[in-house]
Design a protein around this motif. Structure first.
Motif, short mmCIF file in Angstrom:
data_model
loop_
_atom_site.label_atom_id
_atom_site.label_comp_id
_atom_site.label_asym_id
_atom_site.label_seq_id
_atom_site.Cartn_x
_atom_site.Cartn_y
_atom_site.Cartn_z
N ARG A 147 -4.26 11.27 -9.74
CA ARG A 147 -2.93 10.70 -9.97
C ARG A 147 -2.74 10.43 -11.45
NH1 ARG A 147 -3.03 5.73 -5.98
NH2 ARG A 147 -1.12 5.21 -7.11
N GLY A 170 0.82 -1.20 0.00
CA GLY A 170 0.00 0.00 0.00
C GLY A 170 0.85 1.26 0.00
N ASP A 171 0.52 2.19 0.89
CA ASP A 171 1.28 3.43 0.98
C ASP A 171 2.43 3.33 1.97
OD1 ASP A 171 -0.36 4.70 -0.83
OD2 ASP A 171 -1.72 5.48 0.69
N GLU A 172 2.65 2.16 2.53
CA GLU A 172 3.67 1.99 3.56
C GLU A 172 4.88 1.24 3.01
OE1 GLU A 172 3.35 3.40 6.45
OE2 GLU A 172 1.27 4.03 6.16
N ARG A 206 -1.45 15.16 -0.94
CA ARG A 206 -2.38 14.39 -1.76
C ARG A 206 -3.68 15.12 -2.02
NH1 ARG A 206 -1.42 8.61 1.29
NH2 ARG A 206 0.73 8.34 0.60
N ARG A 233 5.69 0.54 -6.71
CA ARG A 233 4.35 1.05 -6.41
C ARG A 233 3.57 1.35 -7.70
NH1 ARG A 233 6.01 4.20 -1.37
NH2 ARG A 233 5.10 2.95 0.31
N ARG A 248 9.48 3.25 -5.44
CA ARG A 248 8.57 4.09 -6.22
C ARG A 248 8.15 3.37 -7.50
NH1 ARG A 248 6.03 8.29 -4.16
NH2 ARG A 248 6.09 9.39 -6.15
N ALA A 267 1.68 12.12 2.18
CA ALA A 267 0.28 12.25 2.60
C ALA A 267 -0.20 13.69 2.60
CB ALA A 267 0.12 11.62 3.98
N PRO A 269 2.74 6.73 -8.24
CA PRO A 269 2.45 6.66 -6.80
C PRO A 269 2.07 8.01 -6.23
CG PRO A 269 4.47 5.49 -7.32
CD PRO A 269 4.09 6.23 -8.56
N ALA A 270 1.19 7.98 -5.25
CA ALA A 270 0.78 9.21 -4.58
C ALA A 270 1.97 9.84 -3.88
CB ALA A 270 -0.33 8.92 -3.58
#
Length: 390
Positions: free
Chosen positions: A286, A46-48, A276, A260, A257, A273, A269-270
């Motif tokens: 995106r 995910g984002d982690e 965004r 993702r 990156r 945080a 990728p976003a």
């Protein structure tokens, strides 16, 4: 990051601390066994992300520096899927060529020795019939003469009848990308891949001032020096450090990156945080690096009619002879390795990507990280925490 920090970061990724620590311990075991002097392991869900760095970059240095998350590694054949593949897929997205386009229609010099029928798709899937290698570095040829040697390389099999992993094929694809984009491959990579994805450390031909950030590779007995900040692959080196099959130098964060983007089916990728949303609080759209169609097609098998092969566009799939996913990654997992000891593997069913960077050739080409890759991938696939039942 030590074991405690790795364990504490595991929960944010939906991974068990025990599994993450097991993967880190596998890295440390191989360093202690003298397989590689150091390594960086990055795990993405995910984002982690979680990054574990261990060992030193150059144990023979007067003051060996510890490997860290930003250490740059010679990515070797990861160049094929991180640079050449997306550039070619982008050209297909733009309607400028197709998988069935004959390579010779784009590079007329390539049309010799029965290669008139070789297609872009066959080059991408290593089914062109070209041999794995061609020796450019032992000659005293000019750069243009080297490329003419590549173009004249004869086939070893009828196109489309067998899979043979080929550097020559990706050298050719790199030249096709350059011809169609009108710029050198490294410039195209910077403008179309590294910049949009925020791969801020990724580059070809690092300047001398970056040497302290780079993990050295093999001792070159013929030159009497250890290769440091110079591409390890002999053919890429002979061609000036930039080629479609090798030459990329990058840190783990760069490949995170990139991974993702693939887990997002081509979406960039976003950002962080806090960036965004726009001023009105709406989520920022995106952009795409690749179309969803290109991303999905790339990870399905194009070699079902070829016994023993399981290749997508660029990627090795589950069950391929070059599959390094280990035992527990899912049937849709895909990835690629690099000769210097690097790898990138993704399991879309688990929303999991694993970057492993080592300089295993530091101790000579007899060292292998095959077992390390499998152990790391097994531990991390087993670490995925879910509430699903059979």
């Amino acid at each position: 990051m030590g074991y405690e920090a790795a364990a504490s970061g595991a929960s944010a990724l939906g991974l068990s601390p025990e599994g993450v620590i097991a993967a880190c311990r596998a890295v440390d075991r191989e360093i202690a066994a003298g397989v590689t002097p150091g390594a960086v392991l990055a795990v993405v869900r995910g984002d982690e992300e979680l990054v574990y760095a261990a060992g030193v970059a150059d144990p023979d240095a007067s003051e060996p520096a510890a490997v860290h998350a930003g250490t740059l590694y010679d990515c070797a054949s990861l160049t094929k899927v991180t640079v050449t593949l997306p550039l070619v897929l982008g050209l297909i997205d733009e309607g400028r060529l197709t998988l069935d386009t004959p390579a010779a229609s784009l590079l007329p010099e390539f049309a010799s020795g029965g290669k008139e029928e070789v297609t872009v798709g066959q080059l991408l899937t290593h089914t062109s019939g070209l041999p794995p290698l061609v020796n450019l570095y032992s000659s005293h040829l000019t750069r243009e003469e080297m490329w003419q040697t590549v173009y004249r390389t004869p086939l070893q099999a009828k196109p489309g009848t067998r899979m043979a992993y080929s550097d020559v094929g990706y050298m050719t694809l790199g030249r096709i990308a350059e011809e169609m984009l009108g710029v050198p491959l490294d410039e195209a990579a910077r403008d179309k891949i590294f910049g949009p994805l925020g791969m801020d450390s990724a580059l070809f031909c690092p300047p001398a001032g970056r040497a302290a950030d780079i993990a050295p590779t093999e001792y070159d007995a013929s030159a009497g020096v250890r290769l440091h900040g110079v591409v390890h692959d002999e053919n890429a080196r002979a061609l000036g450090g930039v080629s479609g099959h090798a030459g990329l130098c990058a840190a783990a964060g760069d490949l995170v990156r990139y991974a993702r983007m693939w887990l997002g089916c081509g979406l960039v990728p976003a950002p962080a945080a806090g960036a965004r949303h726009d001023a009105a609080g709406a989520e920022t759209p995106r952009p795409r690096l690749l179309s969803r169609a290109a991303a999905l097609a790339s990870v399905r098998s194009f070699t079902e009619s070829i016994p023993g092969a399981s290749r997508g566009l660029g990627w090795a799939l589950k069950g391929d002879p070059l599959d390094a996913s280990g035992d527990w990654m899912g049937p849709r997992s895909f990835g690629h390795t690099g000769f210097t000891g690097t790898s990138l593997w993704l399991d879309p069913e688990r929303d999991l990507a694993v970057v492993l960077l080592t300089n295993r050739v530091y101790y000579g080409r007899g060292k292998t990280v095959k077992v390390l890759r499998a152990c790391v991938h097994n531990a991390l696939a087993a670490a995925v925490v879910t509430n699903q039942r059979f």
